[in-house]
Design a protein around this motif. Sequence first.
Motif, PDB file in Angstrom:
ATOM      1  N   GLN A 170       0.846  -1.180   0.000  1.00  0.00           N
ATOM      2  CA  GLN A 170       0.000   0.000   0.000  1.00  0.00           C
ATOM      3  C   GLN A 170       0.890   1.241   0.000  1.00  0.00           C
ATOM      4  O   GLN A 170       1.498   1.584   0.993  1.00  0.00           O
ATOM      5  CB  GLN A 170      -0.906   0.016   1.227  1.00  0.00           C
ATOM      6  N   HIS A 198       0.518   3.135  -9.606  1.00  0.00           N
ATOM      7  CA  HIS A 198      -0.625   3.587  -8.821  1.00  0.00           C
ATOM      8  C   HIS A 198      -0.323   3.487  -7.334  1.00  0.00           C
ATOM      9  O   HIS A 198       0.610   2.800  -6.901  1.00  0.00           O
ATOM     10  CB  HIS A 198      -1.867   2.776  -9.192  1.00  0.00           C
ATOM     11  N   SER A 199      -1.169   4.154  -6.541  1.00  0.00           N
ATOM     12  CA  SER A 199      -0.884   4.303  -5.112  1.00  0.00           C
ATOM     13  C   SER A 199      -0.873   2.986  -4.366  1.00  0.00           C
ATOM     14  O   SER A 199      -0.159   2.842  -3.380  1.00  0.00           O
ATOM     15  CB  SER A 199      -1.910   5.246  -4.472  1.00  0.00           C
ATOM     16  N   ILE A 200      -1.652   2.016  -4.815  1.00  0.00           N
ATOM     17  CA  ILE A 200      -1.672   0.740  -4.112  1.00  0.00           C
ATOM     18  C   ILE A 200      -0.351   0.003  -4.275  1.00  0.00           C
ATOM     19  O   ILE A 200      -0.019  -0.889  -3.508  1.00  0.00           O
ATOM     20  CB  ILE A 200      -2.843  -0.157  -4.586  1.00  0.00           C
ATOM     21  N   PHE A 304      -8.394   2.497  -2.827  1.00  0.00           N
ATOM     22  CA  PHE A 304      -7.554   2.681  -4.007  1.00  0.00           C
ATOM     23  C   PHE A 304      -8.381   2.479  -5.280  1.00  0.00           C
ATOM     24  O   PHE A 304      -8.760   1.359  -5.613  1.00  0.00           O
ATOM     25  CB  PHE A 304      -6.387   1.691  -4.004  1.00  0.00           C
ATOM     26  N   ASP A 332      -5.545   8.528 -10.609  1.00  0.00           N
ATOM     27  CA  ASP A 332      -5.469   7.731  -9.387  1.00  0.00           C
ATOM     28  C   ASP A 332      -6.155   8.503  -8.264  1.00  0.00           C
ATOM     29  O   ASP A 332      -5.928   9.704  -8.100  1.00  0.00           O
ATOM     30  CB  ASP A 332      -3.998   7.475  -9.052  1.00  0.00           C
ATOM     31  N   VAL A 334      -7.215   8.217  -4.061  1.00  0.00           N
ATOM     32  CA  VAL A 334      -7.133   7.549  -2.766  1.00  0.00           C
ATOM     33  C   VAL A 334      -7.898   8.404  -1.763  1.00  0.00           C
ATOM     34  O   VAL A 334      -7.545   9.563  -1.530  1.00  0.00           O
ATOM     35  CB  VAL A 334      -5.673   7.370  -2.311  1.00  0.00           C
ATOM     36  N   TYR A 337      -6.905   7.949   3.168  1.00  0.00           N
ATOM     37  CA  TYR A 337      -5.851   6.958   3.352  1.00  0.00           C
ATOM     38  C   TYR A 337      -5.414   6.916   4.811  1.00  0.00           C
ATOM     39  O   TYR A 337      -4.933   7.901   5.367  1.00  0.00           O
ATOM     40  CB  TYR A 337      -4.661   7.301   2.445  1.00  0.00           C
ATOM     41  N   LEU A 511       2.395   9.011  -0.015  1.00  0.00           N
ATOM     42  CA  LEU A 511       1.862   8.817  -1.358  1.00  0.00           C
ATOM     43  C   LEU A 511       2.021  10.064  -2.221  1.00  0.00           C
ATOM     44  O   LEU A 511       1.729  10.025  -3.409  1.00  0.00           O
ATOM     45  CB  LEU A 511       0.372   8.440  -1.289  1.00  0.00           C
TER      46      LEU A 511
END
Length: 784
Positions: A170, A198-200, A304, A332, A334, A337, A511
């Motif tokens: 993550q 991507h953020s994940i 996500f 993207d 989120v 988070y 992130l």
Amino acid sequence: MSFTTNSFRTIIIASFIFLFSSTSTQAQFGTIKGFVYEKESGEPIIFTNVFLKKTAIGGTTDVNGYFVISKIPPGNYTLMVTYLGYDSVVMPISIKANEVLTKKLILTKGAYNLDVINISADREEARQETKTSVTKVTPKQLKQIPSIGGQPDLAQYLQVIPGVVFTGDQGGQLYIRGGSPIQNKVLLDGMVIYNPFHSIGLFSVFETDIIRNADVYTGGFGAEYGDRVSSVMDITTRDGSKKRFGGKFSSSTFGANILLEGPLSKEKNNNSNSTSFIISAKNSYLAESSKLFYKYIDTAGLPFNFTDLYAKLSFNGANGSKLNLFGFNFNDNVKNYQALADFNWKTTGLGANFVVVPGSSSVLMEGIVAYSDYKITMEDKDNLPKQSEISGFNMGLDFTYFLGKDQFKYGLELQGFKTDYTFYNAVKRELRQSESTTEIAGYFKYKSTVGKFLFEPSIRFQYYASLSEMSIEPRYAMKFLVSDKIRLKLATGIYSQNLIDAKSDRDVVNLFYGFLSGPDNLPEKYKGQEITSKLQKAQHAIFGIEYDIIKHVTINLEGYYKNFSQLSNINRNKIFDDVDPYNVKIINGVANPLYKPDYLRKDFIIETGNAYGVDFSMKYDYKRVYIWAVYSLGYVNRSDELQDYVPHYDRRHNVNLLLSYVIGAKLDWEFNIRWNYGSGFPFTKVTGNYEKLNFSDINQNITTTNGEIGTLYDELNTGRLPEYHRLDFTLKKKFEIAKNSTLELNVSVTNAYDRDNLFYFNTLRKERVNQLPFMPSFGLNLTF
């Protein structure tokens, strides 16, 4: 280890003179060139053998399917093209002196795999290319790794490449042989991609089914690449089918993909023009589906979501020349988070690249023109705006001359971009920058074969216009063919870059991924030495050995050293603005008592460092079985004005074991399994807590005001987190529906034995946050 630019430059120039003189000849020769394509789709066949039967004369196709065999004595020959899974092409040809013969060769899929070729295309390339610290990734390999969410992805495969460290499921980032993400250049069809993941952390912006090839350079790359000090990832997408309309639809518990392709004007014969298209869309609905399937991970869901769109239009000439127009939109999102912040980033781009093949010479001309924009915003509990945007263009023109087994390549590049950045550091001091910059570069590269030696000197001239600074960067690669099975290789070079990260690389979980161009607000000195450059600089040295143990098993062992002689980082210790009276040391001949040192008032600090280690890999690839085993031993060190430390991604040991096995008489079952082990990352220990008072209001009563919880930390990154290990697997089953239609069902499990891998520990809440737990997923792929 020290590197002297002047002496290195002398070596490169001497090598150019020697190699040019060694290739001069009085004899008259002929040349054959052309392209190799697949009959079914019209796609180029890349990295395949093209040779003259019963001779040692031949070569391999490049990423465009292009080959050139020059310096051929006049006479009659049999031209052969071989590629595993395809029927061989055998063609009589006649070579005449001073003539160029052009061929367009078509391979047809065979009813069975021929096993009459003793040398694979990979091994032939290993004998003809220096190939130091580079891993070639093909669509076949991408689909052999266990796919998280049933969707194979480049981000997941990169984690098993030697020298690559991945920091988390993550918000994790990829660190390549000591280089942070900002020091790794990513190119898509020649266009610079500023945020490829991507953020994940489990998915890239690149749809797997559009990738033709990806070259990942973990160090020691040649002069055709610049403006980064650690690594390069060069991704080439395929063209749409020139033969028929088709596509693919995929869906899983993580997201859905769709791809459409086909001809707009078909080839009438092998010597006609054509036009084709390819469109892909990828969408994650994990934020919604996780509330249904993965409540046990987080009852609020996994926040996500992303959407990736890509389109490409290809105009193909009869002689292999082509023009591609392409564009993309990646975004993207989120939400909330870890209950701390919302993130959103979006990037768009348009570009065109081309390949020109002159009819009467063995030169290849390639070019790129592209524009892209990337913007990220973050809103956190402090309500302090954080934003970074970079927009700009890049243009390039490359020429490659084929001289027998030798090649001479040169090119020009022009890049311009604007950065706009607003951020607040830990003590809530604002950092802001808006700047435009232009970079101009030219390079020369020569590859020569002299007996059992391969020499590849190159040199790059990189001019940073906004900084009025020229960087001359000589580089060198060499390989010695000890025997038919053993090859020694080395690479070294000097590198520079202007961009820096818009966050401190000391942040473990962040992130926010933004960009800054070379800052002006740097300290004047570093450890007593005057700072004369605003660039970040590094020098690489790599030595390795390749050994073909048996017919289908190859091992690769490389030792590397990267010297980061100057790095720029955000100053987390800034307390005062860099203005009078804090930046004036002497007033009227008297020491100014309000003067503050650079590390308390400059926006950025200077650091140095190094990374060194050993990477080992072993590959077995034959028929139904693919095995990939990797072990990396690495050390990363940093030093600033105040301290020496190791960054949070300094992982000592990293192991990856990958097995792919095709099962069944119809080859319709496939099982993939991967085990990863990593020793613990560094972290900063907490020594205690205290009441922290905010003195922004000078009229407050400190005896009655309630403060915040403050934290006392030990020395930076002197602790070590627990070790990390995880087992993933995927099982696939294919069903042939029709001639061109296939349905694939898959089940995947991430973290099969539910290992509690620590992500980070919230010291204020005394809460442990883990990486992803046991996580099954299901999916289907329909190809038509």
